[in-house]
Design an enzyme around this catalytic site. Sequence first.
Site, PDB file in Angstrom:
ATOM      1  N   SER A   7      -7.617   5.830  -1.959  1.00  0.00           N
ATOM      2  CA  SER A   7      -8.241   6.231  -3.217  1.00  0.00           C
ATOM      3  C   SER A   7      -9.193   5.154  -3.705  1.00  0.00           C
ATOM      4  O   SER A   7      -8.774   4.042  -4.045  1.00  0.00           O
ATOM      5  CB  SER A   7      -7.170   6.496  -4.276  1.00  0.00           C
ATOM      6  OG  SER A   7      -7.781   6.691  -5.526  1.00  0.00           O
ATOM      7  N   HIS A  32     -10.806   9.047  -0.623  1.00  0.00           N
ATOM      8  CA  HIS A  32     -10.445   9.899  -1.763  1.00  0.00           C
ATOM      9  C   HIS A  32     -11.234   9.460  -2.987  1.00  0.00           C
ATOM     10  O   HIS A  32     -11.164   8.303  -3.404  1.00  0.00           O
ATOM     11  CB  HIS A  32      -8.938   9.780  -2.022  1.00  0.00           C
ATOM     12  CG  HIS A  32      -8.406  10.763  -3.012  1.00  0.00           C
ATOM     13  ND1 HIS A  32      -8.050  12.034  -2.672  1.00  0.00           N
ATOM     14  CD2 HIS A  32      -8.163  10.643  -4.338  1.00  0.00           C
ATOM     15  CE1 HIS A  32      -7.595  12.668  -3.736  1.00  0.00           C
ATOM     16  NE2 HIS A  32      -7.667  11.848  -4.765  1.00  0.00           N
ATOM     17  N   ASP A  34     -11.794   9.976  -6.855  1.00  0.00           N
ATOM     18  CA  ASP A  34     -11.212  10.501  -8.089  1.00  0.00           C
ATOM     19  C   ASP A  34     -12.280  10.616  -9.167  1.00  0.00           C
ATOM     20  O   ASP A  34     -12.781   9.611  -9.678  1.00  0.00           O
ATOM     21  CB  ASP A  34     -10.088   9.582  -8.574  1.00  0.00           C
ATOM     22  CG  ASP A  34      -8.827   9.725  -7.745  1.00  0.00           C
ATOM     23  OD1 ASP A  34      -8.337  10.862  -7.624  1.00  0.00           O
ATOM     24  OD2 ASP A  34      -8.324   8.713  -7.227  1.00  0.00           O
ATOM     25  N   MET A  36     -13.173  11.816 -12.902  1.00  0.00           N
ATOM     26  CA  MET A  36     -12.543  12.102 -14.197  1.00  0.00           C
ATOM     27  C   MET A  36     -13.606  12.276 -15.272  1.00  0.00           C
ATOM     28  O   MET A  36     -14.585  11.536 -15.302  1.00  0.00           O
ATOM     29  CB  MET A  36     -11.605  10.961 -14.576  1.00  0.00           C
ATOM     30  CG  MET A  36     -10.588  10.605 -13.521  1.00  0.00           C
ATOM     31  SD  MET A  36      -9.558   9.213 -14.033  1.00  0.00           S
ATOM     32  CE  MET A  36      -8.725   8.835 -12.493  1.00  0.00           C
ATOM     33  N   HIS A  65     -11.714  14.631  -5.572  1.00  0.00           N
ATOM     34  CA  HIS A  65     -10.645  15.195  -6.413  1.00  0.00           C
ATOM     35  C   HIS A  65     -11.185  15.297  -7.836  1.00  0.00           C
ATOM     36  O   HIS A  65     -11.309  14.304  -8.542  1.00  0.00           O
ATOM     37  CB  HIS A  65      -9.426  14.263  -6.332  1.00  0.00           C
ATOM     38  CG  HIS A  65      -8.298  14.637  -7.233  1.00  0.00           C
ATOM     39  ND1 HIS A  65      -7.305  13.735  -7.561  1.00  0.00           N
ATOM     40  CD2 HIS A  65      -7.994  15.791  -7.870  1.00  0.00           C
ATOM     41  CE1 HIS A  65      -6.447  14.324  -8.377  1.00  0.00           C
ATOM     42  NE2 HIS A  65      -6.842  15.572  -8.572  1.00  0.00           N
ATOM     43  N   MET A  67     -10.885  15.920 -11.411  1.00  0.00           N
ATOM     44  CA  MET A  67     -10.012  16.018 -12.587  1.00  0.00           C
ATOM     45  C   MET A  67     -10.905  16.307 -13.785  1.00  0.00           C
ATOM     46  O   MET A  67     -11.103  15.468 -14.666  1.00  0.00           O
ATOM     47  CB  MET A  67      -9.220  14.725 -12.758  1.00  0.00           C
ATOM     48  CG  MET A  67      -8.155  14.556 -11.692  1.00  0.00           C
ATOM     49  SD  MET A  67      -7.405  12.924 -11.682  1.00  0.00           S
ATOM     50  CE  MET A  67      -8.526  12.077 -10.561  1.00  0.00           C
ATOM     51  N   MET A 136       0.291  16.067  -6.988  1.00  0.00           N
ATOM     52  CA  MET A 136       0.263  14.826  -7.753  1.00  0.00           C
ATOM     53  C   MET A 136       1.682  14.332  -7.985  1.00  0.00           C
ATOM     54  O   MET A 136       2.526  15.062  -8.507  1.00  0.00           O
ATOM     55  CB  MET A 136      -0.441  15.038  -9.097  1.00  0.00           C
ATOM     56  CG  MET A 136      -1.911  15.414  -9.000  1.00  0.00           C
ATOM     57  SD  MET A 136      -2.914  14.160  -8.170  1.00  0.00           S
ATOM     58  CE  MET A 136      -2.698  12.750  -9.277  1.00  0.00           C
ATOM     59  N   PHE A 142      -4.885   7.893 -14.275  1.00  0.00           N
ATOM     60  CA  PHE A 142      -4.634   6.455 -14.318  1.00  0.00           C
ATOM     61  C   PHE A 142      -4.121   5.990 -12.960  1.00  0.00           C
ATOM     62  O   PHE A 142      -3.304   6.664 -12.341  1.00  0.00           O
ATOM     63  CB  PHE A 142      -3.590   6.099 -15.384  1.00  0.00           C
ATOM     64  CG  PHE A 142      -3.945   6.556 -16.767  1.00  0.00           C
ATOM     65  CD1 PHE A 142      -4.697   5.758 -17.606  1.00  0.00           C
ATOM     66  CD2 PHE A 142      -3.541   7.800 -17.214  1.00  0.00           C
ATOM     67  CE1 PHE A 142      -5.031   6.181 -18.885  1.00  0.00           C
ATOM     68  CE2 PHE A 142      -3.864   8.238 -18.491  1.00  0.00           C
ATOM     69  CZ  PHE A 142      -4.613   7.431 -19.326  1.00  0.00           C
ATOM     70  N   ASP A 174      -0.657  12.385  -3.793  1.00  0.00           N
ATOM     71  CA  ASP A 174      -1.411  11.331  -4.461  1.00  0.00           C
ATOM     72  C   ASP A 174      -0.600  10.789  -5.628  1.00  0.00           C
ATOM     73  O   ASP A 174      -0.236  11.543  -6.529  1.00  0.00           O
ATOM     74  CB  ASP A 174      -2.743  11.912  -4.967  1.00  0.00           C
ATOM     75  CG  ASP A 174      -3.623  10.890  -5.666  1.00  0.00           C
ATOM     76  OD1 ASP A 174      -3.280   9.705  -5.677  1.00  0.00           O
ATOM     77  OD2 ASP A 174      -4.676  11.297  -6.188  1.00  0.00           O
ATOM     78  N   GLY A 196      -3.835   4.190  -3.397  1.00  0.00           N
ATOM     79  CA  GLY A 196      -4.836   3.347  -4.038  1.00  0.00           C
ATOM     80  C   GLY A 196      -4.438   1.893  -4.111  1.00  0.00           C
ATOM     81  O   GLY A 196      -4.710   1.103  -3.211  1.00  0.00           O
ATOM     82  N   SER A 197      -3.739   1.538  -5.182  1.00  0.00           N
ATOM     83  CA  SER A 197      -3.443   0.124  -5.449  1.00  0.00           C
ATOM     84  C   SER A 197      -2.634  -0.523  -4.331  1.00  0.00           C
ATOM     85  O   SER A 197      -2.844  -1.694  -4.010  1.00  0.00           O
ATOM     86  CB  SER A 197      -2.718  -0.021  -6.788  1.00  0.00           C
ATOM     87  OG  SER A 197      -1.578   0.826  -6.846  1.00  0.00           O
TER      88      SER A 197
END
Length: 215
Positions: A7, A32, A34, A36, A65, A67, A136, A142, A174, A196-197
């Site tokens: 991500s 990926h 994201d 938003m 993705h 959102m 999800m 976040f 995810d 991600g992180s």
Amino acid sequence: MTIVSPSMLSADFSKLGEELVRVERAGADWAHLDVMDGDFVPNITFGPPVIKAIRKHSDITFDAHLMIQDPIRYIDAFADAGCDMITVHCEAEGDIHGAIAKIKAKGLKAGLSINPETDVSAMEEYLPEVDLVLVMTVHPGFGGQSFIADCVPKISWTKEWAKKNGKELLVSVDGGINKDTSKVCVDAGVDVLVAGSYLFKMDDMSAAIEEWHGL
């Protein structure tokens, strides 16, 4: 082989092009993205212009993705920016059937995402139309949240639905994916791991990606 889709939400936004190259060189299959809008979720990330700008740095599959509310408004823009796959939320406002149809009409793969608090019944009407379901396992909007284990049954439910209905359907997950939760999800039938992180805090994410490929 399990597909790995880092991500980019956890990447260094000041050098997204370089981060994309790092992801690809580490052996990732997809990237990926994201997106938003500050409405469907509280935060705002990036849109088609940024995706278009980083597209020239890599040929890796762009897994967008969205959102965002009323996603049909932006399908053309994300397709033209270089996305290969676009996922919309079943909880979003607007014509979700129409958005999925528009994604397919652009020659792209279409995905449907479901939030942790949403029952699987909310996405069932869309499943015959999509190529991927994104489960999800954190609340969207976040990064860095903890894995919600109660969402795992949605993975196995979706795989069972696909088998029962003779539908080719990838299931992605995810949120809070790490060394331990990745195994839980793959055991439940997941095809695509979005992380991600956990990956981006590593100096070299290639070993983790290789391990996930082998799950």
